[in-house]
Design a protein around this motif. Structure first.
Motif, PDB file in Angstrom:
ATOM      1  N   CYS A  87     -13.059   8.968 -48.403  1.00 38.07           N
ATOM      2  CA  CYS A  87     -13.070   9.934 -49.588  1.00 38.07           C
ATOM      3  C   CYS A  87     -11.337   9.840 -49.951  1.00 38.07           C
ATOM      4  CB  CYS A  87     -13.597  11.551 -49.468  1.00 38.07           C
ATOM      5  SG  CYS A  87     -13.075  12.177 -50.939  1.00 38.07           S
TER       6      CYS A  87
ATOM      7  N   LEU B 104     -17.239  10.341 -45.991  1.00 37.08           N
ATOM      8  CA  LEU B 104     -16.223  11.537 -45.694  1.00 37.08           C
ATOM      9  C   LEU B 104     -15.045  10.708 -45.476  1.00 37.08           C
ATOM     10  CD1 LEU B 104     -16.862  14.424 -43.408  1.00 37.08           C
ATOM     11  CD2 LEU B 104     -15.024  12.826 -42.892  1.00 37.08           C
ATOM     12  N   GLU B 105     -14.981   9.810 -44.360  1.00 40.91           N
ATOM     13  CA  GLU B 105     -13.912   9.022 -43.811  1.00 40.91           C
ATOM     14  C   GLU B 105     -13.022   7.999 -45.159  1.00 40.91           C
ATOM     15  OE1 GLU B 105     -15.118   6.794 -40.965  1.00 40.91           O
ATOM     16  OE2 GLU B 105     -15.333   8.110 -39.293  1.00 40.91           O
TER      17      GLU B 105
ATOM     18  N   ILE C 207     -14.681  15.595 -49.052  1.00 39.99           N
ATOM     19  CA  ILE C 207     -15.820  15.909 -48.415  1.00 39.99           C
ATOM     20  C   ILE C 207     -15.336  16.292 -46.871  1.00 39.99           C
ATOM     21  CG2 ILE C 207     -17.688  14.604 -47.262  1.00 39.99           C
ATOM     22  CD1 ILE C 207     -17.516  12.467 -49.413  1.00 39.99           C
ATOM     23  N   LYS C 208     -16.026  17.359 -46.681  1.00 41.09           N
ATOM     24  CA  LYS C 208     -15.770  18.250 -45.310  1.00 41.09           C
ATOM     25  C   LYS C 208     -17.127  18.229 -44.538  1.00 41.09           C
ATOM     26  CE  LYS C 208     -11.786  19.416 -47.003  1.00 41.09           C
ATOM     27  NZ  LYS C 208     -10.510  18.801 -46.573  1.00 41.09           N
ATOM     28  N   GLU C 209     -16.900  18.098 -43.304  1.00 41.27           N
ATOM     29  CA  GLU C 209     -17.930  18.572 -42.198  1.00 41.27           C
ATOM     30  C   GLU C 209     -18.307  20.067 -41.996  1.00 41.27           C
ATOM     31  OE1 GLU C 209     -20.092  16.433 -38.508  1.00 41.27           O
ATOM     32  OE2 GLU C 209     -18.176  15.754 -39.141  1.00 41.27           O
TER      33      GLU C 209
ATOM     34  N   ARG D 260     -20.996   9.716 -43.063  1.00 40.27           N
ATOM     35  CA  ARG D 260     -19.640   9.602 -42.514  1.00 40.27           C
ATOM     36  C   ARG D 260     -18.717   8.563 -43.015  1.00 40.27           C
ATOM     37  NH1 ARG D 260     -18.773  12.490 -38.386  1.00 40.27           N
ATOM     38  NH2 ARG D 260     -20.783  12.786 -37.780  1.00 40.27           N
TER      39      ARG D 260
ATOM     40  N   CYS E 222     -18.313   8.346 -52.948  1.00 41.61           N
ATOM     41  CA  CYS E 222     -19.251   8.989 -52.046  1.00 41.61           C
ATOM     42  C   CYS E 222     -20.749   8.530 -52.636  1.00 41.61           C
ATOM     43  CB  CYS E 222     -18.904  10.115 -51.788  1.00 41.61           C
ATOM     44  SG  CYS E 222     -19.079  11.275 -53.210  1.00 41.61           S
TER      45      CYS E 222
ATOM     46  N   VAL F  93     -22.377  18.644 -44.435  1.00 39.37           N
ATOM     47  CA  VAL F  93     -21.366  18.187 -45.224  1.00 39.37           C
ATOM     48  C   VAL F  93     -21.358  19.086 -46.451  1.00 39.37           C
ATOM     49  CG1 VAL F  93     -20.935  15.818 -44.496  1.00 39.37           C
ATOM     50  CG2 VAL F  93     -22.440  16.318 -46.345  1.00 39.37           C
TER      51      VAL F  93
ATOM     52  N   CYS G 280     -12.028  17.443 -55.223  1.00 42.09           N
ATOM     53  CA  CYS G 280     -12.687  15.872 -55.690  1.00 42.09           C
ATOM     54  C   CYS G 280     -12.117  15.718 -57.111  1.00 42.09           C
ATOM     55  CB  CYS G 280     -14.127  16.577 -56.043  1.00 42.09           C
ATOM     56  SG  CYS G 280     -15.194  15.259 -56.475  1.00 42.09           S
TER      57      CYS G 280
ATOM     58  N   VAL H  67     -18.735  19.166 -50.557  1.00 37.54           N
ATOM     59  CA  VAL H  67     -17.658  18.625 -51.410  1.00 37.54           C
ATOM     60  C   VAL H  67     -16.811  19.501 -51.808  1.00 37.54           C
ATOM     61  CG1 VAL H  67     -17.013  17.239 -53.094  1.00 37.54           C
ATOM     62  CG2 VAL H  67     -19.080  16.451 -51.847  1.00 37.54           C
TER      63      VAL H  67
ATOM     64  N   GLU I 292     -10.092  13.414 -49.572  1.00 39.41           N
ATOM     65  CA  GLU I 292     -10.410  14.097 -48.556  1.00 39.41           C
ATOM     66  C   GLU I 292     -11.062  15.292 -48.887  1.00 39.41           C
ATOM     67  OE1 GLU I 292      -6.821  14.743 -46.017  1.00 39.41           O
ATOM     68  OE2 GLU I 292      -6.674  12.716 -45.771  1.00 39.41           O
TER      69      GLU I 292
END
Length: 62
Positions: A54, A51-52, A59-61, A48, A16, A3, A10, A5, A57
């Motif tokens: 945030c 991430l879900e 936070i990225k995988e 996870r 998070c 992951v 942000c 950010v 949005e």
């Protein structure tokens, strides 16, 4: 799981970090960052969830 950010997205809410302090921390700009891009196996569920949930949005995988 990896992951990161997105610093442009942000909003420094800290959700998070509260959810998964083993993976996320504050950087020198007062924004969240991934401590290490590779999430430890025992922290994947919390990462996870962060991430879900945030709100921006950021936070990225990978």
């Amino acid at each position: 799981m990896k992951v990161y950010v997105d610093q442009d997205l942000c909003i420094s809410c800290g959700l998070c970090i509260d959810t998964c302090p083993d993976v996320f921390s504050w950087n020198d700009d007062g924004k969240a960052q991934a401590i290490d891009s590779e999430v430890p196996a025992d922290a994947e569920n919390e990462a996870r969830e962060a991430l879900e949930n945030c709100p921006s949005e950021a936070i990225k995988e990978e």
